[in-house]
Design a protein around this motif. Structure first.
Motif, short mmCIF file in Angstrom:
data_model
loop_
_atom_site.label_atom_id
_atom_site.label_comp_id
_atom_site.label_asym_id
_atom_site.label_seq_id
_atom_site.Cartn_x
_atom_site.Cartn_y
_atom_site.Cartn_z
N UNK A 159 9.04 9.98 -32.76
CA UNK A 159 9.88 10.89 -33.54
C UNK A 159 10.45 11.99 -32.66
N UNK A 160 9.66 12.49 -31.73
CA UNK A 160 10.15 13.53 -30.82
C UNK A 160 11.27 12.98 -29.93
N UNK A 161 11.14 11.70 -29.56
CA UNK A 161 12.20 11.07 -28.79
C UNK A 161 13.47 10.90 -29.61
N UNK A 162 13.31 10.44 -30.86
CA UNK A 162 14.47 10.28 -31.74
C UNK A 162 15.16 11.62 -31.97
N UNK A 163 14.36 12.66 -32.09
CA UNK A 163 14.90 14.01 -32.28
C UNK A 163 15.77 14.42 -31.09
N UNK A 164 15.31 14.12 -29.90
CA UNK A 164 16.06 14.49 -28.70
C UNK A 164 17.30 13.62 -28.51
N UNK A 165 17.27 12.43 -29.11
CA UNK A 165 18.45 11.56 -29.08
C UNK A 165 19.45 11.92 -30.19
N UNK A 166 19.11 12.96 -30.96
CA UNK A 166 19.92 13.40 -32.09
C UNK A 166 20.11 12.28 -33.12
N UNK A 167 19.05 11.51 -33.31
CA UNK A 167 19.06 10.43 -34.29
C UNK A 167 18.61 10.98 -35.64
N UNK A 190 -0.45 18.56 -35.12
CA UNK A 190 -0.16 19.78 -34.35
C UNK A 190 1.17 19.63 -33.63
N UNK A 191 1.33 18.51 -32.91
CA UNK A 191 2.57 18.29 -32.16
C UNK A 191 3.76 18.16 -33.11
N UNK A 192 3.58 17.40 -34.19
CA UNK A 192 4.69 17.19 -35.13
C UNK A 192 5.17 18.50 -35.71
N UNK A 193 4.23 19.36 -36.08
CA UNK A 193 4.60 20.64 -36.66
C UNK A 193 5.23 21.57 -35.62
N UNK A 194 4.63 21.61 -34.43
CA UNK A 194 5.11 22.52 -33.39
C UNK A 194 6.54 22.20 -32.97
N UNK A 195 6.87 20.89 -32.93
CA UNK A 195 8.19 20.48 -32.47
C UNK A 195 9.11 20.05 -33.62
N UNK A 196 8.63 20.27 -34.86
CA UNK A 196 9.43 19.90 -36.04
C UNK A 196 9.92 18.46 -35.94
N UNK A 197 9.02 17.58 -35.56
CA UNK A 197 9.37 16.18 -35.34
C UNK A 197 9.63 15.48 -36.67
N UNK A 198 10.61 14.58 -36.72
CA UNK A 198 10.92 13.84 -37.95
C UNK A 198 9.95 12.70 -38.17
#
Length: 373
Positions: A159-167, A190-198
């Motif tokens: 999800x963090x990767x998809x976020x950075x790909x603007x997906x 923790x990671x999902x919340x900290x980085x607002x991962x989808x």
């Protein structure tokens, strides 16, 4: 929409095994009730989508019956039954978009089915013929995870990767109540919340982590943990397909809009054993199973669809025939599987072969040849 830890009705902390304080649309007898938090997410459901939801749940149950039978007959090494959990699996999967990626545990047969898995996809790995039997890219489903809770980290990383790909695609991690006691799940949150991962976390609280009841590992409902990580959550009736569909639509919308992760606790029940190597009669009584059988997710949805005029006897008969045909294909794929050369275990380990891997292959072949000398 954030989970409230204290019960507004009683003003006291809830119990982890409380099955009544949940968001619900269908009562156990199939009666439709109103829930403002859920209703708007399923207001557009046409009859054909309701029938498709029911059909996939029926096929999932028939598949599960066949999987247990194949294992008992020595055709599969193991099977993780999902009987009783068809609503949360199928309904949440029906809410997904094509580009979303699922990270399942070993029990999500209904999710794979709803994503379009072929008959052979369900059995070849459990038969020991494949590492993972399905095309992950085609289904949008990562390999089934055996390590408890590890898929939550995988989903968050993707999800963090998809976020950075603007997906706008969302990752979905499925796990049981037992996995919430693992560090992997908590670290992922923790990671999902900290980085607002989808990413959406779907916890199927089936009341038992193998032989340990949920009340041993959770004093209060599991959904109450997520807000501590800054993640909104919802606790729904996991045997109510419409509630599960609505909750998943809410969670996906939240993640897709860039608002970060969401958490769903689906309160359900594992009617069968943890796996076919387990004997649940050693740790739970028949009365408990009978009580939960009266909350059957399939019977509940069928009753509602009949009353709504969406499903009749001929429709049920057609679905039953389709389920039997699907189970027959699963059986044929299992029994007709051709065992590959044992040395093929080294195939596709790396994109390009290299000397150490070839040396290991040669040593393994020599080892196997030793049995025929």
């Amino acid at each position: 929409m954030t989970y409230t830890h204290a019960s507004p009705e009683h003003g006291a902390p809830e119990r982890a095994d409380d099955v009544d304080d949940v968001a619900r649309i269908l009562q156990p007898d199939g009666t439709r009730v109103s829930d403002p938090a859920l209703d708007r997410w399923i207001s557009d459901l046409p009859p054909h989508e309701l029938r498709a939801l029911h059909r996939d749940m029926v096929l999932t149950r028939r598949l599960d019956t066949e999987g247990v039978a194949l294992q008992r007959q020595g055709q599969l090494a193991l099977w993780a039954p999902c009987r009783g959990q068809e609503a949360v699996q199928v309904a949440t999967a029906h809410a997904l978009a094509a580009g979303d990626l699922v990270f399942p545990s070993y029990r999500e047969h209904g999710v794979l089915l709803a994503r379009g898995a072929r008959p052979a996809d369900f059995v070849l790995a459990w038969r020991g013929e494949e590492h993972s039997a399905y095309d992950h890219a085609a289904l949008g489903v990562a390999p089934v995870q055996i390590i408890i809770g590890a898929q939550a980290l995988h989903a968050t990383g993707w999800a963090m990767g998809a976020q950075r790909d603007r997906s706008t695609d969302v990752a979905v991690a499925y796990f049981g109540d037992g996995a919430t006691s693992q560090g992997d799940v908590n670290e992922a949150m923790v990671f999902a919340s900290s980085f607002r991962a989808p990413v959406v976390f779907v916890c199927s609280n089936n009341q038992w982590a193998i032989s340990e009841p949920v009340t041993v590992q959770a004093r209060h409902p599991i959904a109450g943990r997520a807000p501590g990580f800054g993640i909104p959550s919802m606790r729904v009736d996991g045997n109510d397909a419409l509630a599960c569909l609505a909750a998943m639509r809410w969670a996906l919308d939240h993640a897709r809009r860039g608002e970060g992760p969401a958490f769903i606790e689906a309160v359900t029940y594992r009617l069968g054993p943890h796996t076919t190597s387990d004997d649940p009669t050693r740790y739970r009584d028949a009365d408990e199973v009978e009580r939960w059988s009266r909350r059957d997710p399939l019977a509940r949805l069928e009753a509602y669809l009949r009353d709504a005029g969406v499903l009749d006897d001929s429709g049920l008969a057609e679905v039953a025939r389709a389920a039997d045909a699907f189970a027959a294909e699963v059986r044929a794929a299992c029994i007709g599987a051709v065992t590959r050369d044992p040395a093929s275990v080294f195939d596709h380990v790396y994109a390009e072969p290299h000397a150490p891997l070839e040396r290991q292959r040669a040593e393994y072949v020599d080892y196997l040849d030793g049995f025929s000398r």
